[in-house]
Design a protein around this motif. Sequence first.
Motif, short mmCIF file in Angstrom:
data_model
loop_
_atom_site.label_atom_id
_atom_site.label_comp_id
_atom_site.label_asym_id
_atom_site.label_seq_id
_atom_site.Cartn_x
_atom_site.Cartn_y
_atom_site.Cartn_z
N ASN A 32 17.04 -16.99 -17.93
CA ASN A 32 17.13 -16.18 -16.73
C ASN A 32 18.59 -15.76 -16.53
OD1 ASN A 32 16.63 -14.88 -14.33
ND2 ASN A 32 16.19 -16.74 -13.17
N VAL A 33 19.25 -16.39 -15.60
CA VAL A 33 20.64 -16.05 -15.33
C VAL A 33 21.58 -16.84 -16.24
CG1 VAL A 33 22.47 -16.02 -13.59
CG2 VAL A 33 20.11 -15.51 -12.94
N MET A 34 22.60 -16.16 -16.75
CA MET A 34 23.69 -16.83 -17.46
C MET A 34 24.97 -16.60 -16.65
SD MET A 34 22.77 -16.05 -21.44
CE MET A 34 23.45 -17.59 -22.08
N ALA A 35 25.87 -17.55 -16.73
CA ALA A 35 27.05 -17.47 -15.88
C ALA A 35 28.24 -18.18 -16.51
CB ALA A 35 26.75 -18.09 -14.52
N TRP A 36 29.40 -17.84 -16.00
CA TRP A 36 30.63 -18.55 -16.33
C TRP A 36 31.20 -19.13 -15.04
CZ3 TRP A 36 32.35 -19.59 -21.11
CH2 TRP A 36 31.83 -18.84 -22.18
N TYR A 37 31.59 -20.38 -15.12
CA TYR A 37 32.29 -21.08 -14.05
C TYR A 37 33.64 -21.52 -14.61
CZ TYR A 37 27.96 -21.59 -11.33
OH TYR A 37 26.82 -21.36 -10.60
N ARG A 38 34.52 -21.89 -13.69
CA ARG A 38 35.79 -22.46 -14.13
C ARG A 38 36.23 -23.55 -13.16
NH1 ARG A 38 39.86 -17.28 -13.09
NH2 ARG A 38 39.88 -17.37 -10.80
N GLN A 39 37.04 -24.46 -13.70
CA GLN A 39 37.57 -25.54 -12.88
C GLN A 39 39.02 -25.78 -13.25
OE1 GLN A 39 35.31 -29.20 -12.99
NE2 GLN A 39 36.16 -29.85 -11.03
N PRO A 41 42.72 -27.77 -12.56
CA PRO A 41 43.07 -29.15 -12.22
C PRO A 41 43.17 -29.35 -10.71
CG PRO A 41 44.43 -28.37 -14.02
CD PRO A 41 43.66 -27.18 -13.53
N GLY A 42 42.50 -30.37 -10.22
CA GLY A 42 42.55 -30.69 -8.80
C GLY A 42 41.71 -29.80 -7.91
N LYS A 43 40.94 -28.90 -8.51
CA LYS A 43 40.13 -27.97 -7.72
C LYS A 43 38.65 -28.12 -8.07
CE LYS A 43 43.65 -24.44 -6.94
NZ LYS A 43 43.93 -22.99 -6.97
N GLN A 44 37.83 -27.62 -7.18
CA GLN A 44 36.40 -27.64 -7.43
C GLN A 44 36.01 -26.56 -8.44
OE1 GLN A 44 34.43 -27.30 -3.58
NE2 GLN A 44 34.20 -29.52 -3.49
N ARG A 45 34.91 -26.80 -9.10
CA ARG A 45 34.39 -25.80 -10.02
C ARG A 45 33.96 -24.57 -9.21
NH1 ARG A 45 30.38 -27.70 -14.77
NH2 ARG A 45 32.12 -29.17 -14.89
N GLU A 46 34.32 -23.39 -9.71
CA GLU A 46 33.98 -22.17 -9.00
C GLU A 46 33.28 -21.18 -9.92
OE1 GLU A 46 37.42 -20.05 -7.59
OE2 GLU A 46 38.31 -19.87 -9.59
N LEU A 47 32.44 -20.37 -9.31
CA LEU A 47 31.71 -19.35 -10.04
C LEU A 47 32.64 -18.19 -10.37
CD1 LEU A 47 28.96 -18.27 -11.07
CD2 LEU A 47 28.63 -17.29 -8.79
N VAL A 48 32.60 -17.75 -11.62
CA VAL A 48 33.41 -16.62 -12.06
C VAL A 48 32.58 -15.35 -12.15
CG1 VAL A 48 34.84 -15.69 -13.93
CG2 VAL A 48 34.99 -18.13 -13.34
N ALA A 49 31.45 -15.43 -12.84
CA ALA A 49 30.63 -14.24 -13.05
C ALA A 49 29.22 -14.66 -13.44
CB ALA A 49 31.22 -13.34 -14.12
N THR A 50 28.25 -13.82 -13.08
CA THR A 50 26.86 -14.05 -13.47
C THR A 50 26.28 -12.78 -14.07
OG1 THR A 50 25.95 -13.38 -11.33
CG2 THR A 50 26.54 -15.70 -11.58
N ILE A 51 25.25 -12.97 -14.88
CA ILE A 51 24.53 -11.83 -15.45
C ILE A 51 23.06 -12.22 -15.58
CG2 ILE A 51 25.11 -12.52 -17.83
CD1 ILE A 51 25.20 -9.45 -18.45
N THR A 52 22.18 -11.36 -15.11
CA THR A 52 20.75 -11.62 -15.19
C THR A 52 20.21 -11.18 -16.54
OG1 THR A 52 20.08 -9.46 -14.35
CG2 THR A 52 20.59 -11.18 -12.72
N SER A 53 18.94 -11.50 -16.78
CA SER A 53 18.32 -11.06 -18.03
C SER A 53 18.21 -9.55 -18.09
CB SER A 53 16.93 -11.70 -18.18
OG SER A 53 16.12 -11.36 -17.07
N GLY A 54 18.23 -8.93 -16.93
CA GLY A 54 18.22 -7.47 -16.87
C GLY A 54 19.61 -6.89 -16.87
N THR A 55 20.61 -7.74 -17.08
CA THR A 55 22.04 -7.38 -17.20
C THR A 55 22.67 -6.90 -15.90
OG1 THR A 55 21.71 -5.14 -18.05
CG2 THR A 55 21.80 -6.92 -19.66
N SER A 56 22.12 -7.29 -14.77
CA SER A 56 22.85 -7.08 -13.51
C SER A 56 23.94 -8.12 -13.43
CB SER A 56 21.90 -7.24 -12.33
OG SER A 56 20.95 -6.21 -12.30
N THR A 57 25.12 -7.71 -12.98
CA THR A 57 26.27 -8.60 -12.98
C THR A 57 26.84 -8.80 -11.58
OG1 THR A 57 27.78 -6.75 -13.40
CG2 THR A 57 26.92 -7.93 -15.32
N ASN A 58 27.56 -9.91 -11.44
CA ASN A 58 28.23 -10.22 -10.19
C ASN A 58 29.51 -10.97 -10.53
OD1 ASN A 58 28.52 -10.14 -7.46
ND2 ASN A 58 27.27 -11.94 -7.06
N TYR A 59 30.57 -10.72 -9.76
CA TYR A 59 31.87 -11.31 -10.07
C TYR A 59 32.51 -11.93 -8.83
CZ TYR A 59 31.58 -8.51 -14.34
OH TYR A 59 31.18 -7.96 -15.53
#
Length: 121
Positions: A32-39, A41-59
Amino acid sequence: QVQLVESGGGLVQAGGSLRLSCAASGSIRSINVMAWYRQAPGKQRELVATITSGTSTNYADSVKGRFTISRDNAKNTVHLQMNSLKPEDTAVYYCNANLRPTGSSYNWNYWGQGTQVTVSS
């Protein structure tokens, strides 16, 4: 067994570019959705970008206009092209996929092991 394996991290100077890749392998029925997160040092993991199977993206606002997420559904891969990198982009980047393994009635979230991105000033 499903695995996500990232590649492409490294050290780059500010203003430079890197391309991260993540390949999902194993017995996968659908992704379904694939995404990149990043973390950082000393910070919480945060969402960077997502892409759906239909290639809709969010940043995330912090990367809009600089990062581009893409995927190849035939190869079960997702990429993150990172341009105009800044020192504040330094973090471990994680691939995430919401997918349905073969034989499962449910979708599950899977994570890669992470790849280090370091941007020097």
